[in-house]
Design a protein around this motif. Structure first.
Motif, mmCIF file in Angstrom:
data_model
loop_
_atom_site.group_PDB
_atom_site.id
_atom_site.type_symbol
_atom_site.label_atom_id
_atom_site.label_comp_id
_atom_site.label_asym_id
_atom_site.label_seq_id
_atom_site.Cartn_x
_atom_site.Cartn_y
_atom_site.Cartn_z
ATOM 1 N N LYS A 78 0.852 -1.161 0.011
ATOM 2 C CA LYS A 78 0.138 -0.127 -0.137
ATOM 3 C C LYS A 78 0.893 1.354 -0.011
ATOM 4 C CE LYS A 78 -4.241 -1.868 2.054
ATOM 5 N NZ LYS A 78 -5.172 -1.571 3.057
ATOM 6 N N ARG A 79 1.754 1.394 -1.041
ATOM 7 C CA ARG A 79 2.411 2.431 -1.269
ATOM 8 C C ARG A 79 2.598 2.991 -2.745
ATOM 9 N NH1 ARG A 79 7.837 0.393 -0.682
ATOM 10 N NH2 ARG A 79 7.568 -1.986 -0.231
ATOM 11 N N GLY A 120 -1.473 0.734 -3.858
ATOM 12 C CA GLY A 120 -0.722 1.773 -3.694
ATOM 13 C C GLY A 120 -1.309 3.138 -3.580
ATOM 14 N N ALA A 144 -2.483 4.479 3.511
ATOM 15 C CA ALA A 144 -1.550 3.633 4.239
ATOM 16 C C ALA A 144 -2.218 3.458 5.719
ATOM 17 C CB ALA A 144 -0.241 4.060 4.278
ATOM 18 N N LEU A 203 8.834 0.133 5.291
ATOM 19 C CA LEU A 203 8.344 -0.476 3.873
ATOM 20 C C LEU A 203 8.068 -1.941 4.022
ATOM 21 C CD1 LEU A 203 11.019 1.400 1.617
ATOM 22 C CD2 LEU A 203 8.642 2.128 2.110
ATOM 23 N N LYS A 247 11.630 4.253 6.374
ATOM 24 C CA LYS A 247 11.486 3.804 5.136
ATOM 25 C C LYS A 247 12.704 4.086 4.300
ATOM 26 C CE LYS A 247 6.493 4.379 5.670
ATOM 27 N NZ LYS A 247 5.233 4.968 4.863
#
Length: 271
Positions: free
Chosen positions: A66-67, A114, A118, A160, A268
Motif C-alpha cells: 500500500k505505497r 498503492g 496507508a 516499507l 523507510k
C-alpha cells in the motif's frame, strides 16, 4: 452474479485515479484494465500473494504494497517481471501458474493498492525513537540508518516491509515470526534462526544468516560473522521457536509499544 466486495469497490475507485490521462501515456496493459480484470487480479493476488503480503496487501512476512513506490518495481514492466520471476536472494518467489494476462491483472491490482490509504501509526514516533534508543536498548542488536549493531535484522527500511500488526507482534511475541530469505540452492530459509554451535574453537550462540549442505554462517551477539564447516563441528543445534530478542510485554507499557511501533513504521530509508 455476486456483488463486488467493499475492497473491490475501493480498488476500482483507486484504479480510476490510476488511469488518468497522464498515466495512460505510459502505454502498458494496465492502462486498458477493466473492473472485471481488477476483480480477477484481486482473486489471483489472494491465491498467490496474500500469504506473505496480507489479504489486503498491507504486509506481514512480505512488505506492505500500500505505497505508491515499490523498491523493486519502479514501473509497470518491472512490477510484471517481479511478480513473474520473483526477486533472487529474497523471500519473493516466482509465480508459475498465471498466464501473461493474469500476471498483468495481478500487477494492476498491486498498483491500485498503492493508491489506498496507508496504515495510521498508533502512537508518537518521536517518543518511540527515544524508547528505541534508551529503555528498549534496540540499537544493541539492530541497525537503523547506519547506527546500531547488526545482530538482528536491519530496520532502516522496516516501515516499507512490515505492517503495524507484524511490528507490534515482533515486540511482544518475538518468537512468532522469523524473517525469511530465498536461496537458489536450498530454497527459503529461516535467515535469523537462533543456533548454538560447538566447534574446536569454542561455543557460539547467535543468528544463522546462511546455510547449505556443507557449511553454516552465523552472526554472534557481538555482531561478528563466523563460518563453519559442518564436518568439523562437535555439535550444531537449531533452536526453532526461540528468538534472542526479548519480549517487551513486561518491560514496556502498551502506549510505549505503540510509540515504538510508530517509530518503526516511519523507517523507510529516507535520507
Amino acid at each position: 452474479m455476486k456483488a463486488p466486495s467493499f475492497s473491490t469497490w475501493a480498488i476500482v475507485a483507486a484504479l480510476a485515479i490510476l488511469l488518468d490521462p497522464q498515466a495512460a501515456a505510459a502505454g502498458t496493459p494496465i492502462d486498458a484494465m477493466t473492473s472485471e480484470d481488477l476483480e480477477n487480479g484481486e482473486r489471483l493476488f489472494r491465491v498467490h500473494c496474500a500469504r506473505c503480503h496480507g489479504m489486503l496487501g498491507d504486509g506481514g512476512e512480505g512488505p506492505s504494497l500500500k505505497r505508491a513506490e515499490l523498491v523493486h518495481a519502479p514501473d509497470d514492466e518491472r512490477l510484471f517481471l517481479v511478480i513473474n520471476e520473483g526477486i533472487p536472494g529474497t523471500g519473493m518467489p516466482s509465480t508459475f501458474a498465471p498466464n501473461n494476462t493474469e500476471l498483468w491483472q495481478m500487477a494492476a491490482y498491486v498498483r491500485a493498492l498503492g493508491r489506498l490509504p496507508a496504515e495510521e501509526p498508533p502512537g508518537d514516533a518521536a517518543k518511540g525513537k527515544e524508547i528505541f534508543e534508551t529503555k528498549g536498548a534496540c540499537a544493541t542488536c539492530h541497525i537503523t540508518a547506519g547506527d546500531g549493531r547488526g545482530v538482528g535484522p536491519e530496520l532502516t527500511t522496516v516501515g516499507l516491509r512490515r505492517n503495524l500488526e507484524y511490528l507490534r507482534r515482533s515486540l511482544t511475541h518475538p518468537d512468532a515470526d522469523y524473517p525469511m530469505t530465498q536461496d537458489r540452492m536450498t530454497g527459503r530459509i529461516n535467515a535469523f534462526l537462533t543456533v548454538n554451535i560447538v566447534s574446536p574453537d569454542g561455543e557460539f550462540e547467535g543468528m544463522r544468516v546462511n546455510e547449505d549442505e556443507f557449511s553454516v554462517q552465523m552472526r554472534d551477539l557481538n555482531g561478528d560473522i563466523h563460518s563453519f564447516e559442518k564436518r568439523e563441528l562437535l555439535s550444531y543445534e537449531r533452536a526453532y521457536g526461540h528468538s534472542l530478542m526479548p519480549g517487551y510485554r513486561a518491560a514496556l507499557t502498551r502506549t510505549e509499544i505503540d510509540d515504538v511501533v510508530s517509530y518503526l513504521m516511519i523507517q523507510k530509508g529516507d535520507r
